[in-house]
Design a protein around this motif. Structure first.
Motif, PDB file in Angstrom:
ATOM      1  N   ILE A 173     -14.902  -0.951  -8.163  1.00 40.26           N
ATOM      2  CA  ILE A 173     -14.036   0.464  -8.342  1.00 40.26           C
ATOM      3  C   ILE A 173     -14.421   0.843  -9.625  1.00 40.26           C
ATOM      4  O   ILE A 173     -14.765   2.168 -10.054  1.00 40.26           O
ATOM      5  CB  ILE A 173     -12.611   0.255  -7.986  1.00 40.26           C
ATOM      6  N   ALA A 192     -10.314   3.632  -2.670  1.00 45.22           N
ATOM      7  CA  ALA A 192     -11.055   2.097  -2.561  1.00 45.22           C
ATOM      8  C   ALA A 192     -10.393   1.307  -1.382  1.00 45.22           C
ATOM      9  O   ALA A 192      -9.072   1.307  -0.996  1.00 45.22           O
ATOM     10  CB  ALA A 192     -10.245   1.302  -3.786  1.00 45.22           C
ATOM     11  N   TYR A 193     -11.422   0.994  -0.772  1.00 47.73           N
ATOM     12  CA  TYR A 193     -11.019  -0.095   0.280  1.00 47.73           C
ATOM     13  C   TYR A 193     -10.400  -1.357  -0.180  1.00 47.73           C
ATOM     14  O   TYR A 193     -11.400  -2.472  -0.526  1.00 47.73           O
ATOM     15  CB  TYR A 193     -12.296  -0.475   1.421  1.00 47.73           C
ATOM     16  N   SER A 194      -9.227  -1.396  -0.723  1.00 46.91           N
ATOM     17  CA  SER A 194      -8.672  -2.571  -1.724  1.00 46.91           C
ATOM     18  C   SER A 194      -8.446  -3.705  -0.759  1.00 46.91           C
ATOM     19  O   SER A 194      -8.947  -4.773  -1.236  1.00 46.91           O
ATOM     20  CB  SER A 194      -7.581  -1.841  -2.223  1.00 46.91           C
ATOM     21  N   GLU A 234      -5.441  -7.363  -5.215  1.00 43.94           N
ATOM     22  CA  GLU A 234      -6.627  -6.453  -4.861  1.00 43.94           C
ATOM     23  C   GLU A 234      -6.237  -5.112  -5.226  1.00 43.94           C
ATOM     24  O   GLU A 234      -6.983  -4.422  -6.008  1.00 43.94           O
ATOM     25  CB  GLU A 234      -7.366  -6.781  -3.566  1.00 43.94           C
ATOM     26  N   ALA A 235      -5.133  -4.784  -4.774  1.00 41.72           N
ATOM     27  CA  ALA A 235      -4.571  -3.259  -5.024  1.00 41.72           C
ATOM     28  C   ALA A 235      -4.467  -2.901  -6.311  1.00 41.72           C
ATOM     29  O   ALA A 235      -4.786  -1.972  -6.708  1.00 41.72           O
ATOM     30  CB  ALA A 235      -3.354  -3.144  -4.133  1.00 41.72           C
ATOM     31  N   ASP A 238      -7.720  -2.601  -8.292  1.00 37.28           N
ATOM     32  CA  ASP A 238      -8.137  -1.053  -7.983  1.00 37.28           C
ATOM     33  C   ASP A 238      -7.554  -0.103  -8.902  1.00 37.28           C
ATOM     34  O   ASP A 238      -8.064   0.799  -9.105  1.00 37.28           O
ATOM     35  CB  ASP A 238      -8.405  -1.000  -6.455  1.00 37.28           C
ATOM     36  N   ILE A 239      -6.163  -0.255  -8.769  1.00 37.79           N
ATOM     37  CA  ILE A 239      -5.503   0.618  -9.477  1.00 37.79           C
ATOM     38  C   ILE A 239      -5.767   0.507 -11.149  1.00 37.79           C
ATOM     39  O   ILE A 239      -6.011   1.710 -11.668  1.00 37.79           O
ATOM     40  CB  ILE A 239      -3.953   0.408  -9.373  1.00 37.79           C
ATOM     41  N   ALA A 243      -8.655   3.737  -9.306  1.00 37.42           N
ATOM     42  CA  ALA A 243      -8.725   4.180  -8.089  1.00 37.42           C
ATOM     43  C   ALA A 243      -7.532   5.239  -7.819  1.00 37.42           C
ATOM     44  O   ALA A 243      -6.700   5.275  -8.322  1.00 37.42           O
ATOM     45  CB  ALA A 243      -8.354   2.856  -7.072  1.00 37.42           C
ATOM     46  N   ILE A 246      -5.373   4.127  -2.495  1.00 32.58           N
ATOM     47  CA  ILE A 246      -5.668   2.600  -2.179  1.00 32.58           C
ATOM     48  C   ILE A 246      -5.786   2.507  -0.494  1.00 32.58           C
ATOM     49  O   ILE A 246      -5.102   3.404  -0.061  1.00 32.58           O
ATOM     50  CB  ILE A 246      -4.643   1.821  -2.541  1.00 32.58           C
ATOM     51  N   ILE A 261       2.289  -2.714  -0.303  1.00 30.77           N
ATOM     52  CA  ILE A 261       1.636  -2.158  -1.125  1.00 30.77           C
ATOM     53  C   ILE A 261       2.486  -0.897  -1.502  1.00 30.77           C
ATOM     54  O   ILE A 261       2.433  -0.631  -2.556  1.00 30.77           O
ATOM     55  CB  ILE A 261       0.199  -2.029  -0.756  1.00 30.77           C
ATOM     56  N   LEU A 269      -1.660   6.227  -0.410  1.00 34.32           N
ATOM     57  CA  LEU A 269      -1.856   4.746   0.440  1.00 34.32           C
ATOM     58  C   LEU A 269      -2.542   5.287   1.657  1.00 34.32           C
ATOM     59  O   LEU A 269      -1.964   5.902   2.466  1.00 34.32           O
ATOM     60  CB  LEU A 269      -0.851   3.905   0.652  1.00 34.32           C
TER      61      LEU A 269
END
Ligand code: PBG
Length: 325
Positions: A173, A192-194, A234-235, A238-239, A243, A246, A261, A269
């Motif tokens: 990302i 993002a495919y987180s 992972e989330a 990416d943040i 990203a 998410i 999340i 989301l």
């Protein structure tokens, strides 16, 4: 005193009361419609394990996007099936590639449509993996990142409004963000495919794209279905890599991940109601075992109730028709 004093059924007594106390509502605004694009002319070929969804040739995608827009659907996400595949997925960043051309068609036909592109090379590699393959069959992480940068930039240059990296390489990302910014696309958001799990529910999609890995599986980069905390990490990564949206994928078997999340991070989301989730309902409905429309709407509502602000779904057009009634 008479038991019970509190009676939840009091508020369920009539359709009007139920309407008043309803907590979640689906809206067409949440729907993102996936479209598969192929080369050729006048081709509309049904995906056998996803009846009602097609591979469209580039010349037909504009009209299909127009139909989605007429139903009020705000966004599409594009997946490309190239004419030729090779070890490095070079058709993925070809400025005249199938997705790049489809983006231009759709933006010309429906300028307001938000066109999102999937950024990943598995549809473009002959081995079907989402990353480059090393000498021992291992999936190379850092070596692959520049391909995603080039791919995202070529999509943005074609007019894409948003890019969605789905490969699950570490650090992609931030890498894609830099690549876009360097080329003057700092206003293009990244979805993002987180938390993307190594799932059996992608089966029909791989049939659609002919992207089943030629060897091994995707477990060294997609997530273990057993892991929730890892999905949160992972989330968070990416943040931190900036990203804008998410995503959790698949959706229905991972409603807990969506909720977790949503509760922790203050960021839009999305959830991907994937091909296998679609196929299950279609198949059971065809056998007369489930009520298609009812189960479709219940699934989408559940994904939204779990915390998804946006839903990528092959039901998008049919759900929009129900919501518009
Ligand atoms: C990978 C990608 C996949 C899906 C979207 N992007 C498949 C995979 O990881 O094998 C699956 C979507 C679906 O099943 O509907 N580029």
């Amino acid at each position: 005193m008479q038991f019970p004093q509190y009676r939840p059924r009091r508020l369920r007594a009539t359709p009007t009361l139920r309407r008043m106390v309803r907590e979640s509502r689906l809206s067409v605004d949440m729907l993102i419609y996936p479209i598969f694009v192929i080369h050729g002319k006048g081709v509309k070929s049904e995906i056998s394990s996803m009846p009602g969804n097609y591979r469209w040739s580039v010349d037909l995608v504009g009209a299909e996007a127009k139909e989605a827009a007429a139903l009020g659907i705000p966004a599409v996400i594009l997946f490309g099936i190239p004419e030729t595949k090779d070890a490095v997925g070079s058709a993925a960043y070809d400025n005249d590639g199938v997705v790049q051309r489809a983006v231009r068609e759709i933006k010309a036909a429906v300028p307001d449509m938000v066109v999102i592109t999937d950024v990943c090379i598995d549809e473009y590699t002959d081995h079907g993996h989402c990353g480059l393959v090393g000498p021992h069959g291992e999936i190379l992480n850092d070596e692959t990142l520049s391909l995603f940068g080039r791919m995202a930039v070529s999509h943005a240059a074609a007019g894409a409004d948003m890019v969605a990296p789905s490969d699950m390489m570490d650090g992609r990302i931030g890498f894609v963000r830099n690549a876009l910014d360097e080329q003057g696309f700092s206003n293009i958001p990244i979805m993002a495919y987180s938390a993307k799990y190594a799932s059996g529910f992608y089966g029909p999609f791989r049939e659609a794209c002919d992207s089943e890995p030629a060897f091994g599986d995707r477990r060294s980069y997609q997530m273990d279905p057993a892991n929730l905390n890892e999905g949160l990490r992972e989330a968070l990564l990416d943040i931190q890599e900036n990203a804008d949206i998410i995503m959790v994928k698949p959706a229905l078997p991972y409603l807990d991940v969506i909720r977790a999340i949503k509760d922790r991070f203050n960021i839009p989301l999305a959830a991907y109601n994937v091909s296998g989730e679609y196929a299950m309902i279609e198949a059971a409905a065809r056998l007369g075992w489930l009520d298609r429309e009812r189960c479709m709407m219940e699934s989408l509502l559940a994904i939204h109730r779990a915390g998804a602000d946006m839903i990528l779904t092959y039901f998008a057009k049919d759900a929009a028709k129900v919501l518009n009634r």
